[in-house]
Design a protein around this motif. Structure first.
Motif, PDB file in Angstrom:
ATOM      1  N   LYS A 156       1.784   9.685  -5.550  1.00 60.23           N
ATOM      2  CA  LYS A 156       2.202  11.017  -5.119  1.00 60.23           C
ATOM      3  C   LYS A 156       3.280  11.577  -6.048  1.00 60.23           C
ATOM      4  CE  LYS A 156       3.140  10.175  -0.774  1.00 60.23           C
ATOM      5  NZ  LYS A 156       3.544  10.441   0.631  1.00 60.23           N
ATOM      6  N   ILE A 157       4.215  10.716  -6.453  1.00 64.89           N
ATOM      7  CA  ILE A 157       5.279  11.146  -7.356  1.00 64.89           C
ATOM      8  C   ILE A 157       4.700  11.556  -8.700  1.00 64.89           C
ATOM      9  CG2 ILE A 157       7.276  10.349  -8.683  1.00 64.89           C
ATOM     10  CD1 ILE A 157       8.001   8.597  -6.238  1.00 64.89           C
ATOM     11  N   ASN A 158       3.815  10.738  -9.253  1.00 66.21           N
ATOM     12  CA  ASN A 158       3.217  11.044 -10.552  1.00 66.21           C
ATOM     13  C   ASN A 158       2.400  12.336 -10.505  1.00 66.21           C
ATOM     14  OD1 ASN A 158       4.326   8.762 -11.714  1.00 66.21           O
ATOM     15  ND2 ASN A 158       2.528   7.482 -11.303  1.00 66.21           N
ATOM     16  N   LEU A 159       1.643  12.528  -9.418  1.00 68.64           N
ATOM     17  CA  LEU A 159       0.859  13.741  -9.272  1.00 68.64           C
ATOM     18  C   LEU A 159       1.768  14.961  -9.165  1.00 68.64           C
ATOM     19  CD1 LEU A 159      -1.834  15.192  -8.872  1.00 68.64           C
ATOM     20  CD2 LEU A 159      -1.655  14.674  -6.410  1.00 68.64           C
ATOM     21  N   GLY A 160       2.843  14.833  -8.386  1.00 69.91           N
ATOM     22  CA  GLY A 160       3.775  15.942  -8.236  1.00 69.91           C
ATOM     23  C   GLY A 160       4.403  16.340  -9.556  1.00 69.91           C
ATOM     24  N   LYS A 161       4.737  15.361 -10.392  1.00 69.83           N
ATOM     25  CA  LYS A 161       5.317  15.654 -11.704  1.00 69.83           C
ATOM     26  C   LYS A 161       4.332  16.412 -12.592  1.00 69.83           C
ATOM     27  CE  LYS A 161       8.732  11.941 -12.201  1.00 69.83           C
ATOM     28  NZ  LYS A 161       9.129  10.753 -13.008  1.00 69.83           N
ATOM     29  N   ILE A 180       0.835  -1.207   0.000  1.00 70.15           N
ATOM     30  CA  ILE A 180       0.000   0.000   0.000  1.00 70.15           C
ATOM     31  C   ILE A 180       0.867   1.253   0.000  1.00 70.15           C
ATOM     32  CG2 ILE A 180      -1.627   1.344   1.378  1.00 70.15           C
ATOM     33  CD1 ILE A 180      -2.829  -1.331   2.323  1.00 70.15           C
ATOM     34  N   ARG A 181       1.938   1.248   0.813  1.00 70.27           N
ATOM     35  CA  ARG A 181       2.829   2.402   0.873  1.00 70.27           C
ATOM     36  C   ARG A 181       3.512   2.629  -0.481  1.00 70.27           C
ATOM     37  NH1 ARG A 181       5.457   4.934   5.089  1.00 70.27           N
ATOM     38  NH2 ARG A 181       4.823   3.300   6.539  1.00 70.27           N
ATOM     39  N   TYR A 182       3.948   1.531  -1.126  1.00 74.60           N
ATOM     40  CA  TYR A 182       4.627   1.646  -2.414  1.00 74.60           C
ATOM     41  C   TYR A 182       3.725   2.306  -3.450  1.00 74.60           C
ATOM     42  CZ  TYR A 182       6.391   0.229  -6.989  1.00 74.60           C
ATOM     43  OH  TYR A 182       6.796   0.222  -8.290  1.00 74.60           O
ATOM     44  N   TRP A 183       2.495   1.803  -3.595  1.00 78.29           N
ATOM     45  CA  TRP A 183       1.594   2.355  -4.608  1.00 78.29           C
ATOM     46  C   TRP A 183       1.156   3.782  -4.260  1.00 78.29           C
ATOM     47  CZ3 TRP A 183       1.468   0.747  -9.266  1.00 78.29           C
ATOM     48  CH2 TRP A 183       1.761  -0.596  -9.551  1.00 78.29           C
ATOM     49  N   GLY A 184       1.006   4.034  -2.978  1.00 75.08           N
ATOM     50  CA  GLY A 184       0.668   5.392  -2.569  1.00 75.08           C
ATOM     51  C   GLY A 184       1.766   6.383  -2.928  1.00 75.08           C
ATOM     52  N   ASN A 185       3.022   5.983  -2.699  1.00 77.54           N
ATOM     53  CA  ASN A 185       4.150   6.862  -3.035  1.00 77.54           C
ATOM     54  C   ASN A 185       4.267   7.061  -4.541  1.00 77.54           C
ATOM     55  OD1 ASN A 185       4.906   7.313  -0.391  1.00 77.54           O
ATOM     56  ND2 ASN A 185       6.342   5.609  -0.328  1.00 77.54           N
ATOM     57  N   ARG A 186       4.005   6.012  -5.319  1.00 76.30           N
ATOM     58  CA  ARG A 186       4.046   6.139  -6.772  1.00 76.30           C
ATOM     59  C   ARG A 186       3.029   7.180  -7.253  1.00 76.30           C
ATOM     60  NH1 ARG A 186       5.878   2.056 -10.166  1.00 76.30           N
ATOM     61  NH2 ARG A 186       5.080   3.447 -11.803  1.00 76.30           N
TER      62      ARG A 186
END
Length: 219
Positions: free
Chosen positions: A207-212, A199-205
């Motif tokens: 967040k990264i994509n949204l930030g980009k 869950i943490r891995y997909w959540g971080n992914r």
């Protein structure tokens, strides 16, 4: 992160980039002369103004030579009298860059003329750390200062040598060891709860994509 501009959190740590391997410092016999300035970096980020005829003419009038040091030529500062590090790239990219060119200049014993990048400003603690040069005019003004202000060149070189002491390989090695030990302990804890790790891995992914997307980043 390669700089601490964004701040550290429970999931983010800042570790300075390694100094340039095999760095050869400036030849001390060159004294305080300022005859060669060099751009160390990628040709895709080299500022357009350095190629302009007016800028090249202004350098020639001052008896200054500009040289490119692209990939594979980043270690040799023997005949370099000052570093020019100004990049043409989006702010979102600059925010991720380390302060390597400044740290390498300190280690090499040469003054640095730098663009207004977050990582450089983060390390700035004195006017002697570097000269900020966001344009061709600012670069020429900095060259004039280094040649005309008594003692400025030598003071910047000596000051940089002191600042460089905080960025030696042993210090960085210890930072990496501490970071990896922290990560190992965290990994051990999360292994006990594999579902939460996924869950943490997909959540971080996400967040990264949204930030980009929000920042306009383009891979």
């Amino acid at each position: 992160m390669q700089n601490g501009v964004a701040g550290e959190t429970g999931e983010r740590r800042a570790v300075p980039h390694w100094p340039q391997p095999g760095l050869i410092p400036r030849d001390p016999a060159r004294g305080d002369r300022l005859e060669t300035i060099a751009y160390f970096g990628s040709n895709q980020y080299e500022p357009q103004f350095v190629k302009a005829g007016a800028f090249q003419d202004a350098l020639r009038q001052r008896g200054v030579r500009f040289v490119n040091r692209f990939q594979g030529e980043w270690h040799d500062y023997r005949h370099v009298d000052a570093v020019l590090a100004v990049r043409d790239c989006p702010p979102v990219v600059l925010a991720t860059k380390p302060a390597s060119k400044l740290i390498n200049a300190w280690k090499a014993g040469v003054p640095a003329m730098l663009g207004p990048e977050p990582a450089y400003r983060e390390l700035r603690a004195s006017p002697l750390d570097f000269l900020e040069t966001a344009s061709a005019e600012a670069v020429l003004d900095a060259i004039d200062r280094l040649r005309q202000e008594p003692g400025l060149y030598r003071m910047m070189a000596e000051h940089g040598a002191k600042r460089a002491e905080a960025f030696d390989v042993d210090m960085l090695t210890q930072k990496w060891i501490a970071l990896l030990e922290e990560a190992r302990e965290r990994n051990r804890r999360e292994t006990l709860h594999p579902t939460m790790r996924v869950i943490r891995y997909w959540g971080n992914r996400q967040k990264i994509n949204l930030g980009k997307r929000l920042s306009g980043w383009r891979d």
